[in-house]
Design an enzyme around this catalytic site. Structure first.
Site, PDB file in Angstrom:
ATOM      1  N   CYS A  38       0.822  -1.201   0.000  1.00  0.00           N
ATOM      2  CA  CYS A  38       0.000   0.000   0.000  1.00  0.00           C
ATOM      3  C   CYS A  38       0.854   1.249   0.000  1.00  0.00           C
ATOM      4  CB  CYS A  38      -0.894   0.027   1.242  1.00  0.00           C
ATOM      5  SG  CYS A  38      -1.956  -1.373   1.328  1.00  0.00           S
ATOM      6  N   ASP A  75       2.729   2.264   2.574  1.00  0.00           N
ATOM      7  CA  ASP A  75       2.866   2.842   3.912  1.00  0.00           C
ATOM      8  C   ASP A  75       3.115   1.764   4.951  1.00  0.00           C
ATOM      9  OD1 ASP A  75       0.574   5.536   3.544  1.00  0.00           O
ATOM     10  OD2 ASP A  75       2.684   5.627   4.067  1.00  0.00           O
ATOM     11  N   CYS A  91       5.028   8.127   2.367  1.00  0.00           N
ATOM     12  CA  CYS A  91       5.074   9.497   1.864  1.00  0.00           C
ATOM     13  C   CYS A  91       5.390  10.463   2.996  1.00  0.00           C
ATOM     14  CB  CYS A  91       3.731   9.857   1.236  1.00  0.00           C
ATOM     15  SG  CYS A  91       2.378   9.859   2.408  1.00  0.00           S
ATOM     16  N   CYS A 150      -3.068   8.516   6.169  1.00  0.00           N
ATOM     17  CA  CYS A 150      -1.768   8.465   6.855  1.00  0.00           C
ATOM     18  C   CYS A 150      -1.948   8.736   8.344  1.00  0.00           C
ATOM     19  CB  CYS A 150      -0.823   9.511   6.285  1.00  0.00           C
ATOM     20  SG  CYS A 150      -0.495   9.326   4.537  1.00  0.00           S
TER      21      CYS A 150
END
Lengths: 161, 164
Positions: B63, B65, B90, B133
C-alpha cells in the site's frame, strides 16, 4: 522486522478461499484491519479473499455507479464549487467550502478507501453476504454512509444504493 | 539514512503508488509536514525484546505505507517515557508518525489511546487524500500500547520468570 510473513495463501482458481488471518500484515489488511496488531489472538473471524479480477469488477462498477449518481445529484443541488472527477481510478468530489471527498481503489487490500470531510478516512471491504462495501470498524456501508453525509452536507437526499 | 533515501524515493514515486494524487492540481506540503520531514523527531528503534517496550507495526508495503512505532513505558507509573518511529511512506505518513511519537511522550498509556487521527491531520493540515496516513499513525499508537500490555500479561502470567 518481519513485515511480510512467510506464509502464502494459494486460493484455488476462480474460487474463494477461507483463511484464518493471523499475520502477515497484508492478510489483516484484507480483513479490514488497517493495522497489524502483533500477537493478535485467535478471536479473528474467517474471511474470504476476493480475487483481484473480481475485486476490480466489483469496485469499478461501484465507482462508476457513484460517479454517475453524484454527477446527476450535482446538477440538482446548488453547491458553489461542485465538481466531480474520476481519473486514474480516483474519484474526487469537491463540494466547494463544504469539503472534498476522495474515493479510490486500494487493490492490494481489495478495499475501497474513502476520505470524507465529515467522517475522515475509512476503508471498505466487500462483504458478500451483505452485498455491500462495509467499513469493519463501524459496520458502516459505503453507499449508506455517503447518502447520509451528502444529504446532511448539501441538504438534498440522494439515492445511491 | 537508508530510510530517508527510501522516503525520498517514496515521495518521488507518490503518483505511481496506490496512494492517489489529485490529477491536474498542484499542492505543496504544509510547513509542519516539511518540518517533520526535514527534522524528524525520535527516529530509531528500541530493542523490541525489552519488556518495557511496546512495538506497533502497521500498514503494508504494497500500500506504500508502513509505520513502526515503539514506546518505552515506565513500569511503575505506566507513563510513556520515550518513543521511536520508523516509517516507509510518503511525507505525510512520516510526519504523522513523527507527530505521534512527540505526542505520546510523557503521557499515560490510557491517555494516548485517545489520540485521534483527526487531531494529527489537523496539526499537519493534511489534504483529504492523506487522511489515511494520520489514521495509520493512530493505529500505530494503539498497536504499540496493545503490544506492551500483552507482553506484560505474558510476563505476569509466567510469574517469577527468569531474566531472558
Amino acid at each position: 522486522m518481519g513485515l511480510i510473513g512467510d506464509r502464502r495463501i494459494r486460493p484455488k482458481e476462480r474460487e474463494t478461499t477461507t483463511v484464518f488471518a493471523t499475520e502477515p500484515p497484508w492478510l489483516l489488511q484484507l480483513q479490514g484491519f488497517s493495522g497489524n496488531y502483533r500477537g493478535l489472538s485467535s478471536s479473528l473471524k474467517p474471511f474470504s479473499i476476493l480475487q483481484e479480477d473480481e475485486f476490480h469488477k466489483l469496485a469499478n462498477v461501484t465507482m462508476n455507479h457513484l460517479l454517475e449518481k453524484i454527477e446527476d445529484y450535482g446538477d440538482n443541488v446548488q453547491i458553489d464549487g461542485f465538481d466531480i472527477d474520476y481519473g486514474n481510478e480516483v474519484l474526487t468530489l469537491k463540494l466547494g467550502s463544504l469539503g472534498t471527498y476522495v474515493l479510490n481503489k486500494q487493490t492490494p487490500n481489495r478495499q475501497i478507501w474513502m476520505s470524507s470531510p465529515v467522517s475522515g478516512p475509512s476503508r471498505f471491504d466487500w462483504d458478500r453476504e451483505a452485498n455491500a462495501w462495509i467499513y469493519r470498524r463501524t459496520e458502516a456501508k459505503l453507499h449508506k454512509l455517503l447518502e447520509e453525509e451528502l444529504e446532511s452536507l448539501c441538504g438534498e437526499p440522494i439515492q445511491l444504493s | 539514512m537508508m530510510l530517508r533515501q527510501a522516503a525520498k524515493k517514496a515521495l518521488g514515486l507518490t503518483s505511481r503508488q496506490s496512494t492517489p494524487c489529485s490529477v491536474g492540481i498542484s499542492r505543496s506540503y504544509h510547513e509542519n509536514v516539511i518540518d517533520h520531514y526535514d527534522n524528524p523527531r525520535n527516529v530509531g528503534s528500541f530493542d523490541k525484546n525489552d519488556p518495557s517496550i511496546g512495538t506497533g507495526l502497521v500498514g503494508a508495503p504494497a500500500c506504500g505505507d508502513v509505520m513502526k512505532l515503539q514506546i518505552k513505558v515506565d513500569e511503575k507509573t505506566g507513563q510513556i517515557v520515550d518513543a521511536r518511529f520508523k516509517t516507509f511512506g510518503c511525507g505525510s505518513a512520516i510526519a504523522s508518525s513523527s507527530v505521534a511519537t512527540e505526542w505520546v511522550k510523557g503521557k499515560a498509556m490510557e491517555e494516548v489511546l485517545t489520540i485521534k487521527n483527526t487531531e494529527i491531520a489537523k496539526h499537519l493540515s493534511l489534504p483529504p487524500v492523506k487522511l489515511h496516513c494520520s489514521m495509520l499513525a493512530e493505529d500505530a499508537i494503539k498497536a504499540a500500547v496493545k503490544d506492551y500490555k500483552e507482553k506484560r500479561l505474558k510476563t505476569n502470567g509466567v510469574g517469577e520468570s527468569s531474566q531472558a
